[in-house]
Design an enzyme around this catalytic site. Sequence first.
Site, mmCIF file in Angstrom:
data_model
loop_
_atom_site.group_PDB
_atom_site.id
_atom_site.type_symbol
_atom_site.label_atom_id
_atom_site.label_comp_id
_atom_site.label_asym_id
_atom_site.label_seq_id
_atom_site.Cartn_x
_atom_site.Cartn_y
_atom_site.Cartn_z
ATOM 1 N N HIS A 2 72.078 73.791 27.679
ATOM 2 C CA HIS A 2 73.136 74.064 26.704
ATOM 3 C C HIS A 2 72.686 73.478 25.375
ATOM 4 O O HIS A 2 72.499 72.268 25.260
ATOM 5 C CB HIS A 2 74.456 73.433 27.153
ATOM 6 C CG HIS A 2 74.964 74.014 28.437
ATOM 7 N ND1 HIS A 2 75.838 75.066 28.485
ATOM 8 C CD2 HIS A 2 74.680 73.721 29.734
ATOM 9 C CE1 HIS A 2 76.096 75.388 29.747
ATOM 10 N NE2 HIS A 2 75.395 74.587 30.530
ATOM 11 N N LEU A 3 72.499 74.350 24.372
ATOM 12 C CA LEU A 3 72.048 73.876 23.055
ATOM 13 C C LEU A 3 73.204 73.728 22.073
ATOM 14 O O LEU A 3 73.022 73.175 20.985
ATOM 15 C CB LEU A 3 70.969 74.804 22.486
ATOM 16 C CG LEU A 3 69.627 74.798 23.223
ATOM 17 C CD1 LEU A 3 68.639 75.735 22.531
ATOM 18 C CD2 LEU A 3 69.052 73.389 23.310
ATOM 19 N N ARG A 4 74.373 74.240 22.452
ATOM 20 C CA ARG A 4 75.639 74.005 21.710
ATOM 21 C C ARG A 4 75.751 74.683 20.362
ATOM 22 O O ARG A 4 76.806 74.615 19.735
ATOM 23 C CB ARG A 4 75.892 72.502 21.528
ATOM 24 C CG ARG A 4 75.845 71.673 22.792
ATOM 25 C CD ARG A 4 76.881 72.090 23.795
ATOM 26 N NE ARG A 4 77.017 71.121 24.894
ATOM 27 C CZ ARG A 4 77.471 71.429 26.093
ATOM 28 N NH1 ARG A 4 77.833 72.683 26.380
ATOM 29 N NH2 ARG A 4 77.570 70.515 27.024
ATOM 30 N N ASP A 33 78.144 81.002 32.310
ATOM 31 C CA ASP A 33 78.083 79.604 32.762
ATOM 32 C C ASP A 33 79.207 78.764 32.166
ATOM 33 O O ASP A 33 79.546 78.884 30.985
ATOM 34 C CB ASP A 33 76.739 78.964 32.426
ATOM 35 C CG ASP A 33 76.628 77.581 33.040
ATOM 36 O OD1 ASP A 33 77.009 77.429 34.217
ATOM 37 O OD2 ASP A 33 76.208 76.646 32.343
ATOM 38 N N HIS A 65 77.306 80.745 37.747
ATOM 39 C CA HIS A 65 77.991 79.463 37.902
ATOM 40 C C HIS A 65 79.055 79.719 38.970
ATOM 41 O O HIS A 65 79.919 80.573 38.781
ATOM 42 C CB HIS A 65 78.619 79.069 36.561
ATOM 43 C CG HIS A 65 79.544 77.901 36.632
ATOM 44 N ND1 HIS A 65 79.239 76.677 36.070
ATOM 45 C CD2 HIS A 65 80.787 77.761 37.179
ATOM 46 C CE1 HIS A 65 80.249 75.836 36.272
ATOM 47 N NE2 HIS A 65 81.203 76.470 36.946
ATOM 48 N N HIS A 112 72.809 75.787 39.618
ATOM 49 C CA HIS A 112 73.099 74.390 40.010
ATOM 50 C C HIS A 112 73.773 74.200 41.362
ATOM 51 O O HIS A 112 74.910 73.737 41.441
ATOM 52 C CB HIS A 112 73.886 73.666 38.909
ATOM 53 C CG HIS A 112 75.029 74.436 38.278
ATOM 54 N ND1 HIS A 112 76.012 75.069 39.001
ATOM 55 C CD2 HIS A 112 75.342 74.641 36.965
ATOM 56 C CE1 HIS A 112 76.876 75.638 38.163
ATOM 57 N NE2 HIS A 112 76.485 75.395 36.929
ATOM 58 N N ASN A 141 79.799 69.150 36.446
ATOM 59 C CA ASN A 141 80.339 70.274 37.192
ATOM 60 C C ASN A 141 79.218 71.224 37.597
ATOM 61 O O ASN A 141 78.544 71.753 36.721
ATOM 62 C CB ASN A 141 81.360 71.019 36.314
ATOM 63 C CG ASN A 141 82.070 72.118 37.062
ATOM 64 O OD1 ASN A 141 82.107 72.115 38.290
ATOM 65 N ND2 ASN A 141 82.616 73.072 36.343
ATOM 66 N N ASP A 180 70.388 71.782 33.589
ATOM 67 C CA ASP A 180 71.775 71.994 33.157
ATOM 68 C C ASP A 180 72.088 70.978 32.041
ATOM 69 O O ASP A 180 73.180 70.403 31.989
ATOM 70 C CB ASP A 180 72.782 71.880 34.306
ATOM 71 C CG ASP A 180 74.157 72.463 33.923
ATOM 72 O OD1 ASP A 180 74.282 73.038 32.825
ATOM 73 O OD2 ASP A 180 75.095 72.328 34.722
ATOM 74 N N HIS A 240 76.778 65.893 25.284
ATOM 75 C CA HIS A 240 78.121 65.712 24.730
ATOM 76 C C HIS A 240 78.097 64.548 23.748
ATOM 77 O O HIS A 240 77.273 63.629 23.871
ATOM 78 C CB HIS A 240 79.136 65.427 25.832
ATOM 79 C CG HIS A 240 79.440 66.628 26.679
ATOM 80 N ND1 HIS A 240 80.103 67.735 26.198
ATOM 81 C CD2 HIS A 240 79.153 66.907 27.983
ATOM 82 C CE1 HIS A 240 80.217 68.636 27.163
ATOM 83 N NE2 HIS A 240 79.645 68.167 28.255
#
Length: 417
Positions: free
Chosen positions: A55-57, A145, A172, A225, A271, A298, A302
Amino acid sequence: MLFRNAEAVFEDGVKKVDILVENGCIKEIAPSIKGEGIDLKGLTVFPGLVDMHVHLREPGFEKKEDVESGSKAAVKGGFTEICCMPNTRPVCDNKVVVSYIVNRAKEVNLCKVRPIGAITEGEKGENLAAIGGMKSAGAIALSDDGVSVINTSIMANAMMYASDFGLKCLCHCEDKSLVDGGVVNEGYYSTLTGLKGSIRAAEDIMIAREICLAESLSLPVHICHVSTYSGVQLIREAKARGVQVTAETCPHYFTLTDEAIKDFDTNTKVNPPLRAEKDRLAIIAGLKDGTLDCIVTDHAPHHADDKNVEYNYAAFGMSGLETSFALSYTALVKGGVLSLNELAEKISLAPRKILNLGGGLKVGERADFTAVDLNEEWTIDPKDFLSKGKNTPFAGRKVFGKVKYTVVDGEIKYEEK
Ligand code: DOR
Ligand code: ZN
Ligand code: ZN
């Protein structure tokens, strides 16, 4: 450019070689090539590591991570290529956002960044996203995802459309109605802490559904995952009868159990959740026997604001790019589970095959490789992370395997100073 004295990990074993690079490609691999070069003596060279689930956001959550900080973390972690999930804001569900990420990655010019497009518009599970446009813009797979596509008929359509465009769905697996607000695995430690648990079936039911769809439609599907022993068994049985299913797991599922939640450290909140020892052992067995094809991080960075809150309110996810190789090498190779070439399969070759990325330590391929000192022991410290996400449950853990060089298209994109 010449790289000398590398202990290179090939599919059939480890060999000491020199590697000659020309125009970004591997020109020659031989026991000894004449010329001046970079001495990799004492280092082990893997085909460029691939992380097919990060996740690169960006766009939208640049406070947590962006393409630049995520790429810096990736090359520091040894990754030459990463695939980024579409749960950004706006969601990466159209060609404009896909192109944006592709262009940002080109500007950043570190590792290869391959966007994953959303399956449904806004990841809402209602209408299929415009798959053709995303594919033309550079999307290499599809995923919602963060959530499952709850409507089974929409998921079936997605798999058929995806296949028409030569893309796979990365699933997911989570039945939200069963999770019902659970934040950890249901078991001894949920009882001990009083945190609400989520049962394995919440993950397994969706894994089973995706397998049923793949089997009925004779189409491929990839399970994200995997964390449960029962999920591993579902995939093992499906593979045995020829279903086109592939699957990934993450370092935290084979190095930690839900015991880690007992101090309420929100960095353990992820998760699917950390499970029990029985699950951890089954994940390792699944990696060993090929049920689980690959290891992904994954990587879910944050901001401290998302984690420095009560467990129930904390965001799910761990920052993983800078710890994945060492955690995997230490647990699986030093732990006697996998050989070095089996590890290379899990962290580089299998994801390349699953997503048709090409590459590998072969003459004619792009010169993407990673040089590691396998004998160096170091202590994980999130203060050293280049990722904006310092959220790791592994702070203070001693591991083996330090990335020294990450080479992408023949250029050194990371060198440990
Ligand atoms: O822990 C997780 N974090 N799991 C997911 O499925 C999503 C991810 C995120 O985006 O933070
Ligand atoms: Zn997920
Ligand atoms: Zn994810």
